[in-house]
Write a protein that holds these residues in place. Structure first.
Motif, PDB file in Angstrom:
ATOM      1  N   MET A   1       0.817  -1.195   0.000  1.00 13.29           N
ATOM      2  CA  MET A   1       0.000   0.000   0.000  1.00 13.29           C
ATOM      3  C   MET A   1       0.855   1.250   0.000  1.00 13.29           C
ATOM      4  SD  MET A   1      -3.141   0.888  -0.145  1.00 13.29           S
ATOM      5  CE  MET A   1      -3.634  -0.806   0.002  1.00 13.29           C
ATOM      6  N   ALA A   2       2.079   1.146   0.278  1.00 14.27           N
ATOM      7  CA  ALA A   2       2.931   2.314   0.438  1.00 14.27           C
ATOM      8  C   ALA A   2       3.524   2.740  -0.891  1.00 14.27           C
ATOM      9  CB  ALA A   2       4.030   2.012   1.434  1.00 14.27           C
ATOM     10  N   ASP A   3       2.696   2.993  -1.861  1.00 14.84           N
ATOM     11  CA  ASP A   3       3.165   3.428  -3.168  1.00 14.84           C
ATOM     12  C   ASP A   3       3.254   4.946  -3.162  1.00 14.84           C
ATOM     13  OD1 ASP A   3       3.750   3.907  -5.786  1.00 14.84           O
ATOM     14  OD2 ASP A   3       1.999   2.909  -6.607  1.00 14.84           O
ATOM     15  N   ASP A   4       4.479   5.458  -3.034  1.00 11.13           N
ATOM     16  CA  ASP A   4       4.657   6.897  -2.972  1.00 11.13           C
ATOM     17  C   ASP A   4       4.349   7.575  -4.295  1.00 11.13           C
ATOM     18  OD1 ASP A   4       5.339   6.866  -0.298  1.00 11.13           O
ATOM     19  OD2 ASP A   4       7.452   6.490  -0.717  1.00 11.13           O
ATOM     20  N   ALA A   5       4.264   6.803  -5.387  1.00 10.44           N
ATOM     21  CA  ALA A   5       3.930   7.377  -6.682  1.00 10.44           C
ATOM     22  C   ALA A   5       2.438   7.691  -6.785  1.00 10.44           C
ATOM     23  CB  ALA A   5       4.335   6.420  -7.802  1.00 10.44           C
ATOM     24  N   VAL A   6       1.621   7.123  -5.888  1.00  7.90           N
ATOM     25  CA  VAL A   6       0.188   7.373  -5.885  1.00  7.90           C
ATOM     26  C   VAL A   6      -0.061   8.615  -5.055  1.00  7.90           C
ATOM     27  CG1 VAL A   6      -2.059   6.474  -5.196  1.00  7.90           C
ATOM     28  CG2 VAL A   6      -0.342   4.926  -6.121  1.00  7.90           C
ATOM     29  N   GLU A   7      -0.573   9.644  -5.691  1.00  4.42           N
ATOM     30  CA  GLU A   7      -0.814  10.895  -4.993  1.00  4.42           C
ATOM     31  C   GLU A   7      -2.121  10.833  -4.226  1.00  4.42           C
ATOM     32  OE1 GLU A   7      -1.055  15.620  -5.953  1.00  4.42           O
ATOM     33  OE2 GLU A   7       0.292  14.333  -7.081  1.00  4.42           O
ATOM     34  N   ARG A   8      -2.020  11.094  -2.949  1.00  2.03           N
ATOM     35  CA  ARG A   8      -3.202  11.092  -2.096  1.00  2.03           C
ATOM     36  C   ARG A   8      -3.878  12.456  -2.164  1.00  2.03           C
ATOM     37  NH1 ARG A   8       0.037   9.418   2.988  1.00  2.03           N
ATOM     38  NH2 ARG A   8       1.707  10.048   1.624  1.00  2.03           N
ATOM     39  N   PRO A   9      -5.200  12.479  -2.178  1.00  2.00           N
ATOM     40  CA  PRO A   9      -5.905  13.762  -2.227  1.00  2.00           C
ATOM     41  C   PRO A   9      -5.787  14.501  -0.892  1.00  2.00           C
ATOM     42  CG  PRO A   9      -7.471  11.984  -1.928  1.00  2.00           C
ATOM     43  CD  PRO A   9      -6.119  11.342  -2.149  1.00  2.00           C
ATOM     44  N   GLY A  19     -11.224  17.145  15.425  1.00  4.82           N
ATOM     45  CA  GLY A  19     -10.068  16.582  16.114  1.00  4.82           C
ATOM     46  C   GLY A  19      -9.878  15.093  15.863  1.00  4.82           C
ATOM     47  N   ALA A  20     -10.978  14.337  15.842  1.00  2.00           N
ATOM     48  CA  ALA A  20     -10.882  12.890  15.606  1.00  2.00           C
ATOM     49  C   ALA A  20     -10.394  12.609  14.183  1.00  2.00           C
ATOM     50  CB  ALA A  20     -12.221  12.211  15.864  1.00  2.00           C
ATOM     51  N   CYS A  21     -10.869  13.379  13.220  1.00  3.62           N
ATOM     52  CA  CYS A  21     -10.404  13.211  11.835  1.00  3.62           C
ATOM     53  C   CYS A  21      -8.913  13.499  11.746  1.00  3.62           C
ATOM     54  CB  CYS A  21     -11.149  14.160  10.887  1.00  3.62           C
ATOM     55  SG  CYS A  21     -12.815  13.671  10.417  1.00  3.62           S
ATOM     56  N   VAL A  22      -8.485  14.595  12.347  1.00 11.26           N
ATOM     57  CA  VAL A  22      -7.073  14.977  12.279  1.00 11.26           C
ATOM     58  C   VAL A  22      -6.194  13.893  12.901  1.00 11.26           C
ATOM     59  CG1 VAL A  22      -5.345  16.641  13.095  1.00 11.26           C
ATOM     60  CG2 VAL A  22      -7.517  17.455  12.164  1.00 11.26           C
ATOM     61  N   ARG A  23      -6.580  13.413  14.073  1.00 10.82           N
ATOM     62  CA  ARG A  23      -5.778  12.359  14.724  1.00 10.82           C
ATOM     63  C   ARG A  23      -5.712  11.113  13.843  1.00 10.82           C
ATOM     64  NH1 ARG A  23      -8.415  14.663  18.954  1.00 10.82           N
ATOM     65  NH2 ARG A  23     -10.106  13.126  18.969  1.00 10.82           N
ATOM     66  N   SER A  24      -6.834  10.735  13.266  1.00 13.80           N
ATOM     67  CA  SER A  24      -6.867   9.546  12.404  1.00 13.80           C
ATOM     68  C   SER A  24      -6.045   9.754  11.142  1.00 13.80           C
ATOM     69  CB  SER A  24      -8.309   9.189  12.043  1.00 13.80           C
ATOM     70  OG  SER A  24      -9.023   8.812  13.197  1.00 13.80           O
ATOM     71  N   LEU A  25      -6.140  10.928  10.559  1.00 13.35           N
ATOM     72  CA  LEU A  25      -5.356  11.220   9.354  1.00 13.35           C
ATOM     73  C   LEU A  25      -3.858  11.193   9.650  1.00 13.35           C
ATOM     74  CD1 LEU A  25      -7.479  14.073   7.754  1.00 13.35           C
ATOM     75  CD2 LEU A  25      -7.099  11.787   6.794  1.00 13.35           C
ATOM     76  N   LEU A  26      -3.480  11.714  10.797  1.00 12.76           N
ATOM     77  CA  LEU A  26      -2.060  11.701  11.167  1.00 12.76           C
ATOM     78  C   LEU A  26      -1.561  10.276  11.391  1.00 12.76           C
ATOM     79  CD1 LEU A  26      -1.883  14.824  13.514  1.00 12.76           C
ATOM     80  CD2 LEU A  26      -0.968  14.592  11.186  1.00 12.76           C
ATOM     81  N   ARG A  27      -2.389   9.428  12.023  1.00 14.48           N
ATOM     82  CA  ARG A  27      -2.004   8.020  12.185  1.00 14.48           C
ATOM     83  C   ARG A  27      -1.866   7.351  10.818  1.00 14.48           C
ATOM     84  NH1 ARG A  27      -5.117   8.376  16.903  1.00 14.48           N
ATOM     85  NH2 ARG A  27      -7.038   7.777  15.871  1.00 14.48           N
ATOM     86  N   LEU A  28      -2.789   7.648   9.918  1.00 15.92           N
ATOM     87  CA  LEU A  28      -2.732   7.084   8.569  1.00 15.92           C
ATOM     88  C   LEU A  28      -1.468   7.549   7.855  1.00 15.92           C
ATOM     89  CD1 LEU A  28      -3.869   5.567   6.128  1.00 15.92           C
ATOM     90  CD2 LEU A  28      -5.241   7.604   5.621  1.00 15.92           C
ATOM     91  N   ALA A  29      -1.173   8.831   7.937  1.00 16.98           N
ATOM     92  CA  ALA A  29       0.026   9.364   7.280  1.00 16.98           C
ATOM     93  C   ALA A  29       1.284   8.704   7.833  1.00 16.98           C
ATOM     94  CB  ALA A  29       0.091  10.876   7.459  1.00 16.98           C
ATOM     95  N   GLY A  30       1.324   8.479   9.140  1.00 10.61           N
ATOM     96  CA  GLY A  30       2.489   7.850   9.752  1.00 10.61           C
ATOM     97  C   GLY A  30       2.665   6.394   9.356  1.00 10.61           C
ATOM     98  N   ALA A  31       1.555   5.735   9.055  1.00 10.21           N
ATOM     99  CA  ALA A  31       1.612   4.318   8.701  1.00 10.21           C
ATOM    100  C   ALA A  31       1.670   4.082   7.202  1.00 10.21           C
ATOM    101  CB  ALA A  31       0.401   3.589   9.283  1.00 10.21           C
ATOM    102  N   GLY A  33       3.760   4.465   4.746  1.00  8.80           N
ATOM    103  CA  GLY A  33       4.926   3.777   4.192  1.00  8.80           C
ATOM    104  C   GLY A  33       5.440   2.631   5.045  1.00  8.80           C
ATOM    105  N   ALA A  34       4.711   2.271   6.081  1.00 10.51           N
ATOM    106  CA  ALA A  34       5.166   1.208   6.986  1.00 10.51           C
ATOM    107  C   ALA A  34       5.160  -0.147   6.286  1.00 10.51           C
ATOM    108  CB  ALA A  34       4.269   1.158   8.222  1.00 10.51           C
ATOM    109  N   PRO A  35       6.109  -1.004   6.635  1.00 12.12           N
ATOM    110  CA  PRO A  35       6.171  -2.327   6.015  1.00 12.12           C
ATOM    111  C   PRO A  35       4.885  -3.137   6.192  1.00 12.12           C
ATOM    112  CG  PRO A  35       8.168  -1.903   7.256  1.00 12.12           C
ATOM    113  CD  PRO A  35       7.224  -0.779   7.549  1.00 12.12           C
ATOM    114  N   GLY A  36       4.206  -2.948   7.309  1.00 12.52           N
ATOM    115  CA  GLY A  36       2.972  -3.684   7.564  1.00 12.52           C
ATOM    116  C   GLY A  36       1.746  -3.070   6.910  1.00 12.52           C
ATOM    117  N   GLY A  37       1.931  -1.948   6.236  1.00  9.61           N
ATOM    118  CA  GLY A  37       0.822  -1.294   5.567  1.00  9.61           C
ATOM    119  C   GLY A  37       0.020  -0.398   6.497  1.00  9.61           C
ATOM    120  N   CYS A  38      -1.091   0.069   5.978  1.00 13.93           N
ATOM    121  CA  CYS A  38      -1.910   1.029   6.726  1.00 13.93           C
ATOM    122  C   CYS A  38      -3.403   0.693   6.623  1.00 13.93           C
ATOM    123  CB  CYS A  38      -1.641   2.436   6.234  1.00 13.93           C
ATOM    124  SG  CYS A  38      -1.921   2.666   4.460  1.00 13.93           S
ATOM    125  N   PHE A  39      -3.712  -0.591   6.491  1.00 10.61           N
ATOM    126  CA  PHE A  39      -5.101  -1.008   6.335  1.00 10.61           C
ATOM    127  C   PHE A  39      -5.975  -0.553   7.498  1.00 10.61           C
ATOM    128  CE2 PHE A  39      -8.415  -4.120   7.325  1.00 10.61           C
ATOM    129  CZ  PHE A  39      -9.212  -3.974   6.208  1.00 10.61           C
TER     130      PHE A  39
END
Length: 100
Positions: A1-9, A19-31, A33-39
């Motif tokens: 899932m960590a395809d940096d060539a895919v531009e995220r909107p 606040g809940a959206c921001v926290r979730s988006l930040l967790r998603l952004a942090g994960a 490129g993670a080897p385990g993905g961000c599902f």
């Protein structure tokens, strides 16, 4: 899932005001490129959107989606899961958002 060539909107403005959206988006952004993905991070954001912001969830996809027609044909479709599927368009590129 960590395809940096895919531009995220860029998520819509209402998400940055929640606040809940921001926290979730930040967790998603942090994960992203993670080897385990961000599902699970994707699911968390989509679930929050479907539950807390149902009016912002996009309408069913009319073209280019193999999932929405399946939901539309099922009288017992899980509308919450369908809303989560559509909500993914708000923060993921279509090539990723429409996988689930």
């Amino acid at each position: 899932m960590a395809d940096d060539a895919v531009e995220r909107p860029v998520p819509p403005p209402f998400m940055w005001g929640c606040g809940a959206c921001v926290r979730s988006l930040l967790r998603l952004a942090g994960a992203w490129g993670a080897p385990g993905g961000c599902f699970w991070e994707q699911v968390q954001v989509a679930r929050h959107l479907a539950e807390a912001h149902p009016d912002a969830v996009p309408a069913p996809h009319l073209e280019g989606c193999g999932v929405c027609p399946e939901y539309a044909l099922r009288p017992d479709a899980d509308t919450d899961v369908w809303a989560q599927h559509r909500a993914r368009d708000l923060f993921l590129p279509p090539s990723v958002a429409r996988l689930l």
